[in-house]
Write a protein that holds these residues in place. Structure first.
Motif, PDB file in Angstrom:
ATOM      1  N   GLY A  89      -2.364 -47.515  56.020  1.00 16.70           N
ATOM      2  CA  GLY A  89      -2.072 -46.348  56.841  1.00 16.70           C
ATOM      3  C   GLY A  89      -1.592 -45.153  56.062  1.00 16.70           C
ATOM      4  O   GLY A  89      -0.927 -44.278  56.628  1.00 16.70           O
ATOM      5  N   ASP A  90      -1.893 -45.079  54.764  1.00 20.07           N
ATOM      6  CA  ASP A  90      -1.409 -43.956  53.956  1.00 20.07           C
ATOM      7  C   ASP A  90      -2.199 -42.667  54.209  1.00 20.07           C
ATOM      8  O   ASP A  90      -1.816 -41.604  53.738  1.00 20.07           O
ATOM      9  N   GLN A  91      -3.297 -42.766  54.937  1.00 22.00           N
ATOM     10  CA  GLN A  91      -4.114 -41.605  55.273  1.00 22.00           C
ATOM     11  C   GLN A  91      -4.512 -40.810  54.020  1.00 22.00           C
ATOM     12  O   GLN A  91      -4.327 -39.598  53.936  1.00 22.00           O
ATOM     13  N   ALA A  92      -5.085 -41.515  53.081  1.00 23.88           N
ATOM     14  CA  ALA A  92      -5.644 -40.926  51.857  1.00 23.88           C
ATOM     15  C   ALA A  92      -4.604 -40.213  51.002  1.00 23.88           C
ATOM     16  O   ALA A  92      -4.906 -39.228  50.331  1.00 23.88           O
ATOM     17  N   ALA A  93      -3.354 -40.705  51.017  1.00 29.49           N
ATOM     18  CA  ALA A  93      -2.314 -40.142  50.157  1.00 29.49           C
ATOM     19  C   ALA A  93      -1.533 -41.290  49.529  1.00 29.49           C
ATOM     20  O   ALA A  93      -0.822 -42.007  50.224  1.00 29.49           O
ATOM     21  N   ASP A  94      -1.676 -41.451  48.227  1.00 31.61           N
ATOM     22  CA  ASP A  94      -0.942 -42.508  47.529  1.00 31.61           C
ATOM     23  C   ASP A  94       0.369 -42.000  46.942  1.00 31.61           C
ATOM     24  O   ASP A  94       1.331 -42.750  46.813  1.00 31.61           O
TER      25      ASP A  94
END
Length: 224
Positions: free
Chosen positions: A118-123
């Motif tokens: 569920g990071d929505q394309a942000a690591d």
């Protein structure tokens, strides 16, 4: 066939000697006129020539000072943290993300790792007082692995709406496809491939300098 040899001979007779003298005088006059004209042009432009020389010297000094300052800043960053590509290659996804977070902190960002389900394309998320918010999508891959354009779509779709970020970056220890790089350039998704990663992690160039990230407008500028 042998080419005929051209031999010069001295002028003979009064007429030829006179003609030669006339031609010689004409050449001398023409040369004098050229020299006089050139001198006049230089005299007319003499205030400009020193000014151009001064400007050229100032530009050279500015570039030299800037290069020295950049080298000193890079050395200071490397004294804090230096990560080699070999170390990044040897780690897993989590190690890669933690390393990127640490590099951002080294560069003056307040950064945290947010990768996971569920990071929505942000690591990794970064905050900078002058540059604003940045999201990083980390793609750890085998050496020679390529990141495709689909990743760019995902990051572009969530960076602003979901994370309210001004800057979106995809970082890999591999490479990108041509479509991915071209699409990123057109739509404002920055990419860091293996070569750029080396400059960032090993050579000490700050990420925002490497990508030339623009600073956000000041409050005074927005009010105006």
């Amino acid at each position: 066939m042998r080419r005929p040899r051209v031999r010069l001979r001295r002028p003979r007779g009064t007429v030829e000697v006179a003609s030669a003298c006339v031609v010689g005088v004409a050449v001398i006059v023409l040369a004098v006129r050229v020299v006089v004209h050139a001198a006049a042009v230089l005299l007319d432009a003499w205030p400009v020539v020193p000014a151009l020389a001064v400007l050229a010297g100032a530009a050279t000094a500015w570039h030299t000072a800037r290069s020295i300052a950049a080298g000193q800043a890079a050395a200071e960053r490397l004294a804090v943290l230096r990560v080699t590509l070999a170390e990044l290659d040897a780690g897993d996804d989590r190690v890669f993300e933690e390393a990127l977070r640490s590099l951002l902190i080294r560069d003056g960002w307040g950064a945290r790792r947010v990768g996971g389900r569920g990071d929505q394309a942000a690591d990794v998320m970064g905050e900078h007082a002058r540059l604003g918010r940045l999201v990083v999508q980390a793609k750890h891959t085998t050496v020679g692995g390529k990141v495709g354009v689909r990743v760019m779509y995902e990051v572009k779709g969530t960076a602003g709406p979901a994370h309210r970020a001004r800057h979106a970056v995809v970082v890999t220890n591999g490479t990108f496809t041509r479509d991915a790089m071209a699409w990123g350039e057109r739509h404002g998704v920055h990419w860091v491939d293996r070569d750029r990663l080396r400059r960032w992690a090993e050579n000490g160039v700050a990420l925002h300098e490497l990508l030339e990230l623009p600073a956000r407008a000041s409050r005074l500028g927005r009010a105006a």
